[in-house]
Write an enzyme that holds these catalytic residues in place. Structure first.
Site, PDB file in Angstrom:
ATOM      1  N   HIS A 451      18.681  77.334  42.866  1.00  0.00           N
ATOM      2  CA  HIS A 451      19.114  76.216  43.705  1.00  0.00           C
ATOM      3  C   HIS A 451      20.227  75.408  43.056  1.00  0.00           C
ATOM      4  O   HIS A 451      20.831  74.535  43.697  1.00  0.00           O
ATOM      5  CB  HIS A 451      17.932  75.293  44.007  1.00  0.00           C
ATOM      6  CG  HIS A 451      17.867  74.857  45.438  1.00  0.00           C
ATOM      7  ND1 HIS A 451      18.971  74.391  46.123  1.00  0.00           N
ATOM      8  CD2 HIS A 451      16.848  74.825  46.328  1.00  0.00           C
ATOM      9  CE1 HIS A 451      18.622  74.086  47.355  1.00  0.00           C
ATOM     10  NE2 HIS A 451      17.332  74.345  47.512  1.00  0.00           N
ATOM     11  N   ASP A 455      23.128  75.484  47.973  1.00  0.00           N
ATOM     12  CA  ASP A 455      22.051  74.848  48.730  1.00  0.00           C
ATOM     13  C   ASP A 455      21.469  75.850  49.722  1.00  0.00           C
ATOM     14  O   ASP A 455      21.867  77.017  49.778  1.00  0.00           O
ATOM     15  CB  ASP A 455      22.560  73.592  49.453  1.00  0.00           C
ATOM     16  CG  ASP A 455      23.768  73.888  50.343  1.00  0.00           C
ATOM     17  OD1 ASP A 455      23.935  75.060  50.743  1.00  0.00           O
ATOM     18  OD2 ASP A 455      24.537  72.944  50.630  1.00  0.00           O
TER      19      ASP A 455
END
Length: 480
Positions: A451, A455
């Site tokens: 992450h 995104d």
């Protein structure tokens, strides 16, 4: 058997096998003491954390000593063999000269460490002397698969194991000051977790270096000693009536060492879980058209195209559109490094554990080239012939866990990569196709991603593009 003439003894040590490897396990010796070897002839087969490799010796001559039995772990720089080469010969020289079989092998110079005594056939443990010729020798029992490490003086390095008396006599050694030399911090932590005093161990590594195998051996010996003590106490006094059975302890059961390929996988997965904040998204896709396209390709003649090759081709096209996922994170510089080429790793299950071979420059290969490379690397993985270079440097991993008969998974990212595409089994399922319920070939796709590099929108866009290509292979034509 030929022997070396008036030559000199050359010690060949376990070389640096690359990729940061610090130790290797002896799998099979390819030469015996007394054999004549040529320059660059393989003398031993070892298993590293990456693969099994044959190690060639840079000297030509007669093997006068071997260090370590099969199954022994040696650190890089530890002696492997000594070779008596002809006078004036070097690593670039020719083979050793021969002399009559009755002349005997050329003696090893006094400065060379003596080899451990070979185990006679049919014998049990090997007894190795401890001490000098002027004093009564103290002796310690050594496992047949781990000969004692010796120094130039002929004495065994390290200290006597207090739990291993022989013939009723227990050798004592004065404790040494300062830190105990160990092969890695993991060894020290393992000893600390089991309340084991490293000063009581005899290291089998060079200069008494304590290896992981030494600690594991001491723990097994302590567990066995504790079991024998408990049996003697039970036999003398008996268990009291109504006494509860003793609770299971960590020493119960079978212990499997985390070493070789399995140990490397464990270390890498643990590091990935510690460092990478991963997330997973998934989608079901209708793979009916992809399966039909593959059937049509293979019906047209030429080399057969594998399904994993088509999925790999889809991956490289998706990474071209979403390059954020073909990257790595430089934690020290706090930078995301987007990589130019796609070196595609794929998970392969072998008898020695899970390995991830890497297809180099997958982004410039077509389906036929990908199929051939997948087949070559898979065969090498199962035979244990993969080189360290074929197991490292991946930028993205394709994990086809459908071969295990499962639909989905949330895998751990192959550190230091940023993402992994998972593919489940392709099975017939009811599916709404063109407004009507039909039986279609359905597959579940999952994307586990770092992450930090992107995104959810980017990850979802990548996975949706992959699913679109699976459902409509013609979508790929836009990027060809």
């Amino acid at each position: 058997m030929a022997h070396a003439s008036d030559g000199r003894s050359m010690e060949f040590k376990l070389p640096d096998l690359g990729e940061g490897l610090t130790e290797a396990e002896i799998v099979r010796w390819l030469v015996e003491v007394g054999d004549v070897v040529a320059v660059d002839q393989p003398v031993v087969e070892v298993e590293t954390a990456k693969a099994m490799v044959e190690v060639p010796c840079p000297y030509g001559g007669v093997v006068t000593a071997r260090f370590g039995e099969e199954g022994t772990e040696l650190p890089v720089g530890a002696p492997l063999v000594t070779v008596a080469v002809g006078e004036g010969e070097t690593a670039a020289g020719g083979p050793a000269r021969e002399r009559g079989a009755g002349d005997g092998a050329a003696p090893t110079p006094a400065a060379e460490p003596p080899a451990a005594e070979p185990k006679p056939e049919g014998s049990g443990n090997v007894l190795v002397g401890y001490g000098t010729s002027e004093a009564p020798a103290r002796r310690r029992r050594v496992r047949p698969d781990r000969p004692a490490a010796t120094g130039a003086s002929g004495r065994a390095n390290g200290r006597v194991r207090a739990a291993e008396p022989v013939g009723g006599a227990v050798g004592t050694a004065e404790p040494l000051d300062g830190p105990v030399p160990v092969i890695s911090p993991l060894v020290r932590r393992l000893a600390r977790q089991h309340d084991l005093d490293l000063r009581e161990l005899t290291g089998s590594g060079p200069d008494g270096l304590i290896l992981r195998a030494d600690v594991e051996y001491a723990l097994r010996a302590a567990a066995a000693q504790g079991g024998r003590t408990a049996d003697r106490e039970a036999g003398a006094g008996g268990a009291p009536a109504g006494a509860a059975a003793p609770a299971a302890s960590p020493s119960d059961g079978t212990r499997v060492p985390l070493k070789g390929v399995r140990g490397a996988v464990a270390d890498k997965l643990s590091r990935s879980r510690r460092e990478i904040p991963d997330a997973t998204c998934w989608v079901d896709a209708d793979a009916t058209e992809l399966m039909r396209a593959r059937t049509a390709m293979n019906a047209s003649g030429g080399p057969k195209i594998s399904l994993v090759a088509l999925l790999a081709r889809i991956c490289t096209a998706a990474l071209a559109r979403f390059p954020e996922l073909n990257s790595t994170v430089d934690t020290e510089a706090r930078e995301i490094v987007r990589l130019d080429g796609v070196h595609l790793g794929f998970a392969a299950q072998t008898d020695r554990g899970l390995v991830v071979p890497v297809v180099r420059d997958a982004h410039v290969r077509d389906a036929e080239s990908l199929t051939a490379e997948f087949a070559r690397l898979t065969e090498a993985a199962r035979a244990g012939r993969l080189t360290p270079g074929e197991l490292t440097g991946g930028t993205f991993t394709l994990n086809n866990y459908g071969v295990f008969g499962v639909d989905g998974s949330t895998p751990i990212i192959n550190h230091p990569e940023a993402a992994m595409l998972g593919v489940g089994r392709i099975v017939p399922k009811p599916w709404v196709h063109e407004g009507e319920l039909a039986v279609r070939q359905v597959v579940q796709l999952s994307l586990t991603f770092d992450h930090r590099v992107c995104d959810g929108g980017t990850a979802g866009g990548f996975l949706r593009y992959v699913a679109d290509c699976v459902e409509q292979p013609a979508v790929l034509l836009r990027t060809l």
